[in-house]
Design a protein around this motif. Structure first.
Motif, PDB file in Angstrom:
ATOM      1  N   UNK A   1      48.785 -26.151  25.397  1.00 29.15           N
ATOM      2  CA  UNK A   1      49.892 -25.556  24.636  1.00 29.15           C
ATOM      3  C   UNK A   1      51.152 -25.515  25.483  1.00 29.15           C
ATOM      4  N   UNK A   2      52.278 -25.772  24.840  1.00 27.61           N
ATOM      5  CA  UNK A   2      53.575 -25.656  25.497  1.00 27.61           C
ATOM      6  C   UNK A   2      54.045 -24.206  25.403  1.00 27.61           C
ATOM      7  N   UNK A   3      55.053 -23.873  26.185  1.00 29.71           N
ATOM      8  CA  UNK A   3      55.669 -22.551  26.112  1.00 29.71           C
ATOM      9  C   UNK A   3      56.101 -22.300  24.663  1.00 29.71           C
ATOM     10  N   UNK A   4      55.981 -21.062  24.245  1.00 31.91           N
ATOM     11  CA  UNK A   4      56.322 -20.572  22.895  1.00 31.91           C
ATOM     12  C   UNK A   4      55.255 -20.868  21.841  1.00 31.91           C
ATOM     13  N   UNK A   5      54.121 -21.409  22.243  1.00 30.63           N
ATOM     14  CA  UNK A   5      53.027 -21.656  21.301  1.00 30.63           C
ATOM     15  C   UNK A   5      51.821 -20.830  21.757  1.00 30.63           C
TER      16      UNK A   5
END
Length: 156
Positions: free
Chosen positions: A28-32
């Motif tokens: 997962x990327x940041x904000x997810x």
């Protein structure tokens, strides 16, 4: 299916995936947001250790046992991943985003980058089926600290 999460005592009961949302991860990327768990306690310990930036991050940790309905776990076939998936975090984050953005998927299984023959389960706290997740017992985590002493010894 029972899965395991090891985290600092202050964060072990987070059900929102806030840590993953703030810092990102392999899938997962940041904000997810998502919640990383492992199929085995020993793998959960290795995953916690490999991401610990300092020795202090391995102290005051707890173990959370979580029950997931097996029929709601989407499985990623390791053999269909590109050969260099372990070294390509943008690829794994992209793939994870495709799954996490589908709120009909509660969780998905992925191979561990540490031990690809074993698996981690990523839980989607934004899934419409999240209410079917059963957060079971939380216990202080302890192990033979000779092991952690060797893992934390940076003089090797």
């Amino acid at each position: 299916m029972i899965v395991y999460r090891i985290a600092h005592k202050h964060y072990i009961d987070d059900k929102s995936g806030l840590g993953a949302k703030l810092f990102g991860g392999r899938w997962n990327a940041i904000n997810l947001p998502c919640i990383y768990t492992s199929v085995h306690i020993s793998l959960a310990l290795l995953e916690k250790f490999i991401h610990a930036k300092v020795a202090e991050n391995m102290r005051n940790i707890s173990l959370l046992k979580i029950e997931l309905p097996e029929d709601q776990i989407f499985s990623i076939d390791k053999n269909k991943l590109k050969p260099s998936w372990i070294d390509d975090i943008e690829y794994t984050q992209w793939l994870g985003a495709q799954i996490l953005e589908d709120n009909s998927i509660l969780a998905f299984s992925v191979p561990s980058a540490i031990i690809p023959e074993e698996g981690n389960i990523i839980i989607n706290p934004l899934s419409k089926n999240f209410k079917s997740v059963k957060f079971l017992e939380i216990a202080d985590f302890s192990t033979d600290y000779r092991l952690l002493g060797k893992l934390l010894d940076t003089s090797v």
